[in-house]
Design an enzyme around this catalytic site. Structure first.
Site, mmCIF file in Angstrom:
data_model
loop_
_atom_site.group_PDB
_atom_site.id
_atom_site.type_symbol
_atom_site.label_atom_id
_atom_site.label_comp_id
_atom_site.label_asym_id
_atom_site.label_seq_id
_atom_site.Cartn_x
_atom_site.Cartn_y
_atom_site.Cartn_z
ATOM 1 N N HIS A 34 38.263 44.289 40.019
ATOM 2 C CA HIS A 34 37.645 43.572 38.953
ATOM 3 C C HIS A 34 36.267 43.151 39.273
ATOM 4 C CE1 HIS A 34 38.851 40.009 40.645
ATOM 5 N NE2 HIS A 34 40.206 40.549 40.368
ATOM 6 N N HIS A 37 36.031 41.149 42.807
ATOM 7 C CA HIS A 37 36.005 42.192 43.851
ATOM 8 C C HIS A 37 34.622 42.746 43.989
ATOM 9 C CE1 HIS A 37 40.342 42.723 42.998
ATOM 10 N NE2 HIS A 37 40.523 42.023 44.067
ATOM 11 N N GLN A 61 53.309 40.031 52.315
ATOM 12 C CA GLN A 61 52.703 38.732 51.636
ATOM 13 C C GLN A 61 53.277 38.616 50.286
ATOM 14 O OE1 GLN A 61 48.500 39.782 51.470
ATOM 15 N NE2 GLN A 61 48.416 38.868 49.546
ATOM 16 N N GLY A 148 37.215 35.086 48.378
ATOM 17 C CA GLY A 148 36.831 34.370 46.944
ATOM 18 C C GLY A 148 37.467 33.028 46.943
ATOM 19 N N VAL A 177 34.634 34.593 39.856
ATOM 20 C CA VAL A 177 34.020 35.263 38.807
ATOM 21 C C VAL A 177 34.975 35.002 37.458
ATOM 22 C CG1 VAL A 177 33.270 37.231 37.806
ATOM 23 C CG2 VAL A 177 32.805 36.808 40.186
ATOM 24 N N ARG A 188 46.099 40.664 38.308
ATOM 25 C CA ARG A 188 47.179 40.483 37.519
ATOM 26 C C ARG A 188 47.172 40.224 35.864
ATOM 27 N NH1 ARG A 188 49.036 37.722 42.599
ATOM 28 N NH2 ARG A 188 51.157 38.938 43.099
#
Ligand code: AMP
Length: 286
Positions: A34, A37, A61, A148, A177, A188
């Site tokens: 998105h 990224h 993870q 981020g 963002v 997600r």
């Protein structure tokens, strides 16, 4: 843009770029790209002659198998989007390249991994993140790596492991963002149903309300958070956590002072969303 699958291929490309005198930039991701990224990738390309985006959905993870199974994946679409940002390489290794048979070493950063996401997702989550990021940094050996602010605890943990392990890389944090309605972009978000998508920006409205009262001079954490809870209540959102902590140590604060991280997580059906805002409470103490 070249697509690389193995560490050996990656090292050849990185060596060639270095011999051309280029700086190496790396933006690690789990794909389903998105604009958040893409901003990381553009920044990597702006600052480095040879920009790499890595795409690896890291099984280590995920604490819930169902969460891993439903994680959105579309490498074809991601390749088109990454190419358009101008990055030079997409590193998308198979699981067996990252975790070969017999793999046992892990990276554990200690206390920073325990609160917030650590409570909900368990100690294995950040152990998985820290281990894979250490590996990606070792595989690509970038000069600069881009992460981020959206994942504030993760970014803090990466800064810590880079410092503690003397990894020769500079860590850059890129701003979150957001969608026009304030919802932080996340892979997600695509999994939200229409009603959850409508309610999800309430998280940002709650964070903004807390920021406003802290900017206005409130130094009591629970009174500051109450302003956010009032907003959450309008949509009957009960967060998994909603906390004001030190932006440096993630320790809970008795009094809001210095750089404060306001962090929130909430479930919308099966989808967990997180968001945060940094507030400078120094100005409040005059
Ligand atoms: P992910 O693919 O979700 O693991 O994220 C890969 C990188 O993109 C991490 O450094 C994230 O913090 C960053 N990122 C994810 N969402 C956003 C966003 N909305 N704005 C900025 N960076 C983001």
């Amino acid at each position: 843009m070249i697509v690389l699958r193995t560490v050996a291929e990656l090292r050849v490309a990185v060596r060639a770029a270095r011999s051309r005198g280029e700086r190496i930039g790396l933006a690690p991701t789990m794909g389903a790209f998105h604009d958040g990224h893409l901003a990381l990738m553009r920044r990597a390309k702006d600052e480095c002659g040879f920009a790499i985006v890595s795409l690896f959905v890291n099984p280590a993870q995920f604490s819930e198998a169902a969460d891993l199974a439903r994680y959105p994946r579309d490498e074809g679409r991601d390749t088109v989007l990454a190419t358009a940002t101008g990055v030079d390489a997409l590193f998308a290794p198979p699981d067996s390249e990252v975790y070969p048979r017999g793999f046992t070493t892990t990276v554990d950063v200690g206390a920073l991994a325990l609160p917030l996401e650590g409570v909900v997702r368990g100690p294995e989550h950040f152990r998985g993140v820290a281990t894979v990021v250490t590996k990606l940094l070792s595989m690509a050996q970038p000069d600069v790596a881009f992460f981020g602010q959206k994942d504030a605890q993760q970014t803090l943990i990466i800064r810590r492991l880079v410092r503690d392990l003397d990894l020769p890389v500079r860590v850059e944090t890129c701003p979150t963002v957001r969608e026009p309605d304030g919802l932080a972009m996340s892979s997600r978000n695509a999994l939200l149903d229409a009603e959850s998508r409508r309610r999800a920006p309430t998280l940002w409205r709650a964070l903004s309300a807390v920021r406003r009262v802290v900017d206005g001079g409130e130094t009591n954490p629970s009174r500051a958070l109450d302003a956010g809870h009032a907003i959450l209540a309008t949509e009957r959102i009960v967060p998994e956590y909603f906390a004001a902590v030190s932006a440096e140590t993630l320790a809970p604060l008795g009094v809001l002072e210095g750089e404060v991280l306001i962090a929130i997580a909430a479930r919308f059906g099966a989808v967990r969303l997180i968001d945060n805002v940094l507030v400078d409470a120094r100005s409040a103490r005059t």
